[in-house]
Enzyme design. Structure first.
Site, mmCIF file in Angstrom:
data_model
loop_
_atom_site.group_PDB
_atom_site.id
_atom_site.type_symbol
_atom_site.label_atom_id
_atom_site.label_comp_id
_atom_site.label_asym_id
_atom_site.label_seq_id
_atom_site.Cartn_x
_atom_site.Cartn_y
_atom_site.Cartn_z
ATOM 1 N N GLN A 1 -39.258 32.857 -14.725
ATOM 2 C CA GLN A 1 -39.956 33.995 -14.476
ATOM 3 C C GLN A 1 -39.192 35.385 -15.221
ATOM 4 O O GLN A 1 -39.881 36.297 -15.601
ATOM 5 C CB GLN A 1 -40.003 34.635 -13.006
ATOM 6 C CG GLN A 1 -41.120 35.845 -12.826
ATOM 7 C CD GLN A 1 -40.237 36.528 -11.669
ATOM 8 O OE1 GLN A 1 -39.389 36.976 -11.663
ATOM 9 N NE2 GLN A 1 -40.990 36.624 -10.349
ATOM 10 N N ARG B 1 -29.968 39.043 -9.266
ATOM 11 C CA ARG B 1 -30.922 39.177 -10.497
ATOM 12 C C ARG B 1 -30.818 40.648 -10.850
ATOM 13 O O ARG B 1 -30.859 40.521 -12.165
ATOM 14 C CB ARG B 1 -32.322 39.075 -9.646
ATOM 15 C CG ARG B 1 -33.364 39.214 -10.698
ATOM 16 C CD ARG B 1 -34.813 38.776 -9.931
ATOM 17 N NE ARG B 1 -36.044 38.783 -10.651
ATOM 18 C CZ ARG B 1 -36.781 39.698 -10.844
ATOM 19 N NH1 ARG B 1 -36.607 41.067 -10.385
ATOM 20 N NH2 ARG B 1 -37.939 39.750 -11.573
ATOM 21 N N GLN C 1 -40.671 46.070 -8.807
ATOM 22 C CA GLN C 1 -40.005 47.298 -9.068
ATOM 23 C C GLN C 1 -40.802 48.449 -9.666
ATOM 24 O O GLN C 1 -41.826 48.147 -9.959
ATOM 25 C CB GLN C 1 -38.776 47.054 -10.078
ATOM 26 C CG GLN C 1 -37.821 47.772 -10.648
ATOM 27 C CD GLN C 1 -36.619 47.488 -11.517
ATOM 28 O OE1 GLN C 1 -36.664 46.233 -11.393
ATOM 29 N NE2 GLN C 1 -35.912 48.056 -11.993
ATOM 30 N N SER D 1 -43.640 40.078 -9.879
ATOM 31 C CA SER D 1 -42.308 39.883 -10.258
ATOM 32 C C SER D 1 -41.223 39.931 -9.199
ATOM 33 O O SER D 1 -41.027 38.871 -8.454
ATOM 34 C CB SER D 1 -42.024 41.299 -11.335
ATOM 35 O OG SER D 1 -40.935 41.083 -11.853
ATOM 36 N N LEU D 2 -40.210 40.825 -8.985
ATOM 37 C CA LEU D 2 -39.430 40.886 -7.934
ATOM 38 C C LEU D 2 -39.935 40.576 -6.680
ATOM 39 O O LEU D 2 -39.570 39.776 -5.658
ATOM 40 C CB LEU D 2 -38.828 42.373 -7.703
ATOM 41 C CG LEU D 2 -38.184 42.876 -6.678
ATOM 42 C CD1 LEU D 2 -36.564 41.948 -6.580
ATOM 43 C CD2 LEU D 2 -37.713 44.377 -6.602
ATOM 44 N N HIS E 1 -39.349 40.438 -18.687
ATOM 45 C CA HIS E 1 -40.183 39.310 -18.880
ATOM 46 C C HIS E 1 -40.446 39.330 -20.230
ATOM 47 O O HIS E 1 -41.569 39.123 -20.906
ATOM 48 C CB HIS E 1 -41.598 39.700 -18.021
ATOM 49 C CG HIS E 1 -41.335 39.601 -16.631
ATOM 50 N ND1 HIS E 1 -41.150 38.816 -15.726
ATOM 51 C CD2 HIS E 1 -41.252 40.762 -15.527
ATOM 52 C CE1 HIS E 1 -40.949 39.044 -14.394
ATOM 53 N NE2 HIS E 1 -41.106 40.366 -14.386
#
Length: 304
Positions: free
Chosen positions: A256, A122, A19, A97-98, A207
């Site tokens: 995560q 998500r 992102q 991440s994503l 996170h």
């Protein structure tokens, strides 16, 4: 966990952004130039039940900043760019991440049709968590990781939530937590010697423990989805280690949400395991720059 092992000296690691890499007009060229990408982008609209590609091609910065749009858009763009390059055969993959969802599709762990609903779920779960537990993030530049970690622990000892969230490259670590915690941590870390402590324009404390409520919603969706053994190692954010086992991959994907993204350590591990060339698939070129800072002797670029 799959044991770490050396690969061919010219092994290619394909990496996928997260992102923040979105931009107006994203994936338009892919749609026009690649039949495989066009089919996938069209399929995305059908899966989601709204015209994502119209928002990607014609939407404003503000449209694309909505979490329920941003995450599917970045994921779809990344996978579309990957499928448009049939000769690109990664020896290993990773995503920031994503981007880990894109990496799982590239490694054959998830089909695109299964992964996109997970990405959408998500995004919804993270947005809900942001509304329940407001928070923010900040980039800390010019300090060693250990110094940033100690500063966060010092502030957290006073009762505020603040943790190291994204280990992006040496000298660049993003922290995450409550608004008060981030404000205090920025002051502490600047006093410690950080060159800059920059609050980020994000909608929540990604996170960090403040994302915990999102885990239950995502866990349900993950359990309903088929995960296959990976065709190549997937270096996951939570431990920067290579995985091929579906059960381990699922557990790490869920963890995560509240754990830090260990990107520095992931690139170091891939380089150590033989990757000398890193190819970024997705919008933007952020990961290429990070790879160059983490392992200057590696080459990094994007697909043509």
């Amino acid at each position: 966990m799959t044991p770490s092992h050396p690969t061919d000296a010219a092994a290619v690691a394909v990496v996928f952004p997260g992102q923040g890499s979105q931009f107006p007009g994203m994936a338009r060229e892919l749609f026009e130039q690649s039949e495989a990408a066009r089919a996938l982008l069209t399929q995305a609209n059908d899966i989601l039940g709204f015209n994502l590609t119209k928002l990607m091609f014609e939407g404003t910065d503000e449209d694309l900043r909505r979490t329920d749009v941003t995450q599917p858009a970045v994921f779809v763009h990344s996978v579309a760019q990957f499928v448009a390059q049939p000769d690109l055969q990664p020896a290993m993959v990773a995503g920031h991440s994503l981007g880990e969802f894109s990496a799982l599709v590239a490694a054959g762990v998830l089909t695109f049709a299964d992964a996109l609903p997970l990405v959408a779920r998500r995004a919804q779960a993270m947005q809900a968590a942001c509304e329940e537990q407001p928070g923010t993030m900040a980039a800390i530049l010019g300090l060693a990781d250990e110094a940033v970690e100690q500063g966060c622990q010092q502030v957290a000892a006073g009762g505020d939530v603040v943790v190291a969230a994204n280990y992006n490259c040496p000298g660049q670590l993003v922290i995450s937590g409550s608004t008060a915690g981030i404000t205090k941590a920025c002051e502490v870390l600047k006093a410690t010697g950080a060159k800059r402590a920059l609050p980020l324009p994000v909608g929540g404390a990604f996170h960090s423990p403040l994302m915990q409520s999102a885990q239950a919603a995502l866990a349900e969706a993950i359990e309903r989805t088929t995960f296959s053994p990976a065709r190549c190692p997937v270096y996951q954010n939570v431990d920067a280690a290579p995985h091929t086992d579906p059960a381990e991959i699922k557990a790490n994907l869920l963890a995560q949400l509240t754990a830090p993204v260990r990107w520095t350590q992931s690139v170091q591990a891939m380089f150590r395991d033989g990757a000398t060339h890193f190819v970024e698939c997705g919008p933007g070129k952020v990961l290429q720059g990070l790879v160059n800072k983490i392992e200057p002797t590696a080459t990094a670029g994007s697909v043509a």
